[in-house]
Motif scaffolding. Sequence first.
Motif, PDB file in Angstrom:
ATOM      1  N   GLY A   8       0.826  -1.189   0.000  1.00  0.00           N
ATOM      2  CA  GLY A   8       0.000   0.000   0.000  1.00  0.00           C
ATOM      3  C   GLY A   8       0.860   1.239   0.000  1.00  0.00           C
ATOM      4  N   PRO A   9       0.269   2.391  -0.309  1.00  0.00           N
ATOM      5  CA  PRO A   9       1.016   3.654  -0.292  1.00  0.00           C
ATOM      6  C   PRO A   9       1.560   3.917   1.100  1.00  0.00           C
ATOM      7  CG  PRO A   9      -1.137   3.934  -1.303  1.00  0.00           C
ATOM      8  CD  PRO A   9      -1.147   2.595  -0.666  1.00  0.00           C
ATOM      9  N   GLY A  10       2.740   4.457   1.175  1.00  0.00           N
ATOM     10  CA  GLY A  10       3.352   4.627   2.481  1.00  0.00           C
ATOM     11  C   GLY A  10       3.125   5.970   3.128  1.00  0.00           C
ATOM     12  N   LEU A  11       2.804   6.996   2.344  1.00  0.00           N
ATOM     13  CA  LEU A  11       2.743   8.350   2.874  1.00  0.00           C
ATOM     14  C   LEU A  11       1.476   9.045   2.405  1.00  0.00           C
ATOM     15  CD1 LEU A  11       4.126  10.708   4.375  1.00  0.00           C
ATOM     16  CD2 LEU A  11       5.228  11.289   2.194  1.00  0.00           C
ATOM     17  N   VAL A  12       0.735   9.572   3.354  1.00  0.00           N
ATOM     18  CA  VAL A  12      -0.461  10.340   3.041  1.00  0.00           C
ATOM     19  C   VAL A  12      -0.533  11.540   3.978  1.00  0.00           C
ATOM     20  CG1 VAL A  12      -1.792   8.412   2.148  1.00  0.00           C
ATOM     21  CG2 VAL A  12      -1.870   8.949   4.592  1.00  0.00           C
ATOM     22  N   LYS A  13      -1.419  12.466   3.658  1.00  0.00           N
ATOM     23  CA  LYS A  13      -1.624  13.634   4.510  1.00  0.00           C
ATOM     24  C   LYS A  13      -2.818  13.405   5.427  1.00  0.00           C
ATOM     25  CE  LYS A  13       0.330  16.998   1.288  1.00  0.00           C
ATOM     26  NZ  LYS A  13       0.093  18.253   0.514  1.00  0.00           N
ATOM     27  N   SER A  14      -2.807  14.114   6.510  1.00  0.00           N
ATOM     28  CA  SER A  14      -3.899  14.014   7.472  1.00  0.00           C
ATOM     29  C   SER A  14      -5.234  14.264   6.785  1.00  0.00           C
ATOM     30  CB  SER A  14      -3.684  15.027   8.589  1.00  0.00           C
ATOM     31  OG  SER A  14      -4.680  14.930   9.565  1.00  0.00           O
ATOM     32  N   SER A  15      -6.245  13.504   7.189  1.00  0.00           N
ATOM     33  CA  SER A  15      -7.630  13.526   6.700  1.00  0.00           C
ATOM     34  C   SER A  15      -7.830  12.776   5.389  1.00  0.00           C
ATOM     35  CB  SER A  15      -8.180  14.950   6.553  1.00  0.00           C
ATOM     36  OG  SER A  15      -7.726  15.556   5.363  1.00  0.00           O
ATOM     37  N   GLN A  16      -6.745  12.329   4.781  1.00  0.00           N
ATOM     38  CA  GLN A  16      -6.876  11.599   3.525  1.00  0.00           C
ATOM     39  C   GLN A  16      -7.201  10.124   3.766  1.00  0.00           C
ATOM     40  OE1 GLN A  16      -3.258  12.437   1.264  1.00  0.00           O
ATOM     41  NE2 GLN A  16      -4.251  14.203   0.302  1.00  0.00           N
ATOM     42  N   THR A  17      -7.390   9.412   2.653  1.00  0.00           N
ATOM     43  CA  THR A  17      -7.752   7.995   2.679  1.00  0.00           C
ATOM     44  C   THR A  17      -6.627   7.159   2.096  1.00  0.00           C
ATOM     45  OG1 THR A  17     -10.121   8.421   2.534  1.00  0.00           O
ATOM     46  CG2 THR A  17      -9.340   6.276   1.758  1.00  0.00           C
ATOM     47  N   LEU A  18      -6.450   5.980   2.663  1.00  0.00           N
ATOM     48  CA  LEU A  18      -5.416   5.067   2.204  1.00  0.00           C
ATOM     49  C   LEU A  18      -5.942   3.650   2.346  1.00  0.00           C
ATOM     50  CD1 LEU A  18      -1.672   5.245   3.111  1.00  0.00           C
ATOM     51  CD2 LEU A  18      -2.901   3.108   3.380  1.00  0.00           C
ATOM     52  N   SER A  19      -5.588   2.807   1.380  1.00  0.00           N
ATOM     53  CA  SER A  19      -6.018   1.417   1.435  1.00  0.00           C
ATOM     54  C   SER A  19      -4.802   0.499   1.413  1.00  0.00           C
ATOM     55  CB  SER A  19      -6.929   1.099   0.254  1.00  0.00           C
ATOM     56  OG  SER A  19      -7.385  -0.237   0.326  1.00  0.00           O
ATOM     57  N   LEU A  20      -4.781  -0.452   2.325  1.00  0.00           N
ATOM     58  CA  LEU A  20      -3.739  -1.466   2.371  1.00  0.00           C
ATOM     59  C   LEU A  20      -4.296  -2.798   1.882  1.00  0.00           C
ATOM     60  CD1 LEU A  20      -2.124  -0.794   5.871  1.00  0.00           C
ATOM     61  CD2 LEU A  20      -1.410   0.086   3.653  1.00  0.00           C
ATOM     62  N   SER A  21      -3.411  -3.584   1.275  1.00  0.00           N
ATOM     63  CA  SER A  21      -3.767  -4.934   0.851  1.00  0.00           C
ATOM     64  C   SER A  21      -2.826  -5.928   1.501  1.00  0.00           C
ATOM     65  CB  SER A  21      -3.660  -5.060  -0.665  1.00  0.00           C
ATOM     66  OG  SER A  21      -4.525  -4.178  -1.318  1.00  0.00           O
ATOM     67  N   CYS A  22      -3.330  -7.118   1.700  1.00  0.00           N
ATOM     68  CA  CYS A  22      -2.504  -8.205   2.226  1.00  0.00           C
ATOM     69  C   CYS A  22      -2.813  -9.440   1.381  1.00  0.00           C
ATOM     70  CB  CYS A  22      -2.810  -8.448   3.691  1.00  0.00           C
ATOM     71  SG  CYS A  22      -1.978  -9.903   4.380  1.00  0.00           S
ATOM     72  N   ALA A  23      -1.841  -9.846   0.601  1.00  0.00           N
ATOM     73  CA  ALA A  23      -1.999 -11.007  -0.269  1.00  0.00           C
ATOM     74  C   ALA A  23      -1.466 -12.252   0.428  1.00  0.00           C
ATOM     75  CB  ALA A  23      -1.260 -10.784  -1.583  1.00  0.00           C
ATOM     76  N   ALA A  24      -2.235 -13.316   0.361  1.00  0.00           N
ATOM     77  CA  ALA A  24      -1.860 -14.559   1.027  1.00  0.00           C
ATOM     78  C   ALA A  24      -1.568 -15.649   0.006  1.00  0.00           C
ATOM     79  CB  ALA A  24      -2.981 -15.015   1.951  1.00  0.00           C
ATOM     80  N   SER A  25      -0.594 -16.453   0.317  1.00  0.00           N
ATOM     81  CA  SER A  25      -0.301 -17.605  -0.519  1.00  0.00           C
ATOM     82  C   SER A  25      -1.002 -18.819   0.054  1.00  0.00           C
ATOM     83  CB  SER A  25       1.203 -17.857  -0.564  1.00  0.00           C
ATOM     84  OG  SER A  25       1.654 -18.251   0.727  1.00  0.00           O
ATOM     85  N   GLY A  26      -1.113 -19.867  -0.727  1.00  0.00           N
ATOM     86  CA  GLY A  26      -1.713 -21.088  -0.236  1.00  0.00           C
ATOM     87  C   GLY A  26      -3.162 -21.234  -0.640  1.00  0.00           C
ATOM     88  N   ARG A  27      -3.647 -22.451  -0.575  1.00  0.00           N
ATOM     89  CA  ARG A  27      -4.996 -22.742  -1.035  1.00  0.00           C
ATOM     90  C   ARG A  27      -6.020 -22.704   0.085  1.00  0.00           C
ATOM     91  NH1 ARG A  27      -3.687 -28.408  -3.697  1.00  0.00           N
ATOM     92  NH2 ARG A  27      -2.411 -28.482  -1.813  1.00  0.00           N
ATOM     93  N   THR A  28      -5.572 -22.374   1.300  1.00  0.00           N
ATOM     94  CA  THR A  28      -6.481 -22.438   2.436  1.00  0.00           C
ATOM     95  C   THR A  28      -6.818 -21.072   3.011  1.00  0.00           C
ATOM     96  OG1 THR A  28      -4.602 -22.715   3.959  1.00  0.00           O
ATOM     97  CG2 THR A  28      -5.633 -24.717   3.075  1.00  0.00           C
ATOM     98  N   PHE A  29      -6.555 -20.011   2.241  1.00  0.00           N
ATOM     99  CA  PHE A  29      -6.803 -18.658   2.748  1.00  0.00           C
ATOM    100  C   PHE A  29      -8.227 -18.501   3.245  1.00  0.00           C
ATOM    101  CE2 PHE A  29      -6.438 -14.189   3.189  1.00  0.00           C
ATOM    102  CZ  PHE A  29      -7.581 -13.604   2.650  1.00  0.00           C
ATOM    103  N   SER A  30      -9.181 -19.049   2.532  1.00  0.00           N
ATOM    104  CA  SER A  30     -10.593 -18.859   2.875  1.00  0.00           C
ATOM    105  C   SER A  30     -10.981 -19.543   4.181  1.00  0.00           C
ATOM    106  CB  SER A  30     -11.482 -19.359   1.739  1.00  0.00           C
ATOM    107  OG  SER A  30     -11.280 -20.743   1.540  1.00  0.00           O
ATOM    108  N   THR A  31     -10.095 -20.342   4.749  1.00  0.00           N
ATOM    109  CA  THR A  31     -10.391 -21.001   6.020  1.00  0.00           C
ATOM    110  C   THR A  31      -9.805 -20.254   7.213  1.00  0.00           C
ATOM    111  OG1 THR A  31      -8.415 -22.415   6.023  1.00  0.00           O
ATOM    112  CG2 THR A  31     -10.376 -23.228   4.851  1.00  0.00           C
ATOM    113  N   TYR A  32      -9.125 -19.128   6.939  1.00  0.00           N
ATOM    114  CA  TYR A  32      -8.478 -18.365   8.007  1.00  0.00           C
ATOM    115  C   TYR A  32      -9.199 -17.052   8.268  1.00  0.00           C
ATOM    116  CZ  TYR A  32      -4.351 -21.354   8.124  1.00  0.00           C
ATOM    117  OH  TYR A  32      -3.498 -22.417   8.287  1.00  0.00           O
ATOM    118  N   ALA A  33      -9.347 -16.717   9.539  1.00  0.00           N
ATOM    119  CA  ALA A  33      -9.696 -15.361   9.917  1.00  0.00           C
ATOM    120  C   ALA A  33      -8.449 -14.499   9.757  1.00  0.00           C
ATOM    121  CB  ALA A  33     -10.178 -15.321  11.361  1.00  0.00           C
ATOM    122  N   MET A  34      -8.658 -13.220   9.461  1.00  0.00           N
ATOM    123  CA  MET A  34      -7.539 -12.328   9.205  1.00  0.00           C
ATOM    124  C   MET A  34      -7.623 -11.109  10.114  1.00  0.00           C
ATOM    125  SD  MET A  34      -5.855 -13.861   6.861  1.00  0.00           S
ATOM    126  CE  MET A  34      -4.714 -12.537   6.427  1.00  0.00           C
ATOM    127  N   GLY A  35      -6.460 -10.609  10.474  1.00  0.00           N
ATOM    128  CA  GLY A  35      -6.418  -9.427  11.326  1.00  0.00           C
ATOM    129  C   GLY A  35      -5.404  -8.428  10.831  1.00  0.00           C
TER     130      GLY A  35
END
Length: 122
Positions: A8-35
């Motif tokens: 995800g983008p590393g630097l933003v200004k106050s009040s702005q919006t930012l989105s992070l992604s977390c990509a998982a490997s493996g075929r069992t991702f859908s069986t895990y809760a994520m935090g």
Amino acid sequence: QVALLESGPGLVKSSQTLSLSCAASGRTFSTYAMGWFRQAPGKEREFVAAISWGGGVTYYGDSVKGRFAISRDNAKNTVYLQMNSLKPEDTAVYYCAAHKVVVTRAGDYRYWGQGTQVTVSS
């Protein structure tokens, strides 16, 4: 076994919006809760958000409730963190983590990404 990689983008200004992604490997991702967790310099790792394996249950830390949103796309093996109305105090390294059940305590999570820096300037 699950390998996690945040991005995800590393630097933003106050009040702005930012989105992070977390990509998982493996075929069992859908069986895990994520935090999502974050850790600022000199502070303990803090719970940010969590989502159940199916996406129907979500939890948020008090400091981000109403501003952040966690979601997931099991077809893409990815979990997201949408961060709105960012504040300088949101500056931290953000980590995603995986566990078999949806929990909010960092110590319960078995798999962790390497983290991605988010800096919010005032």
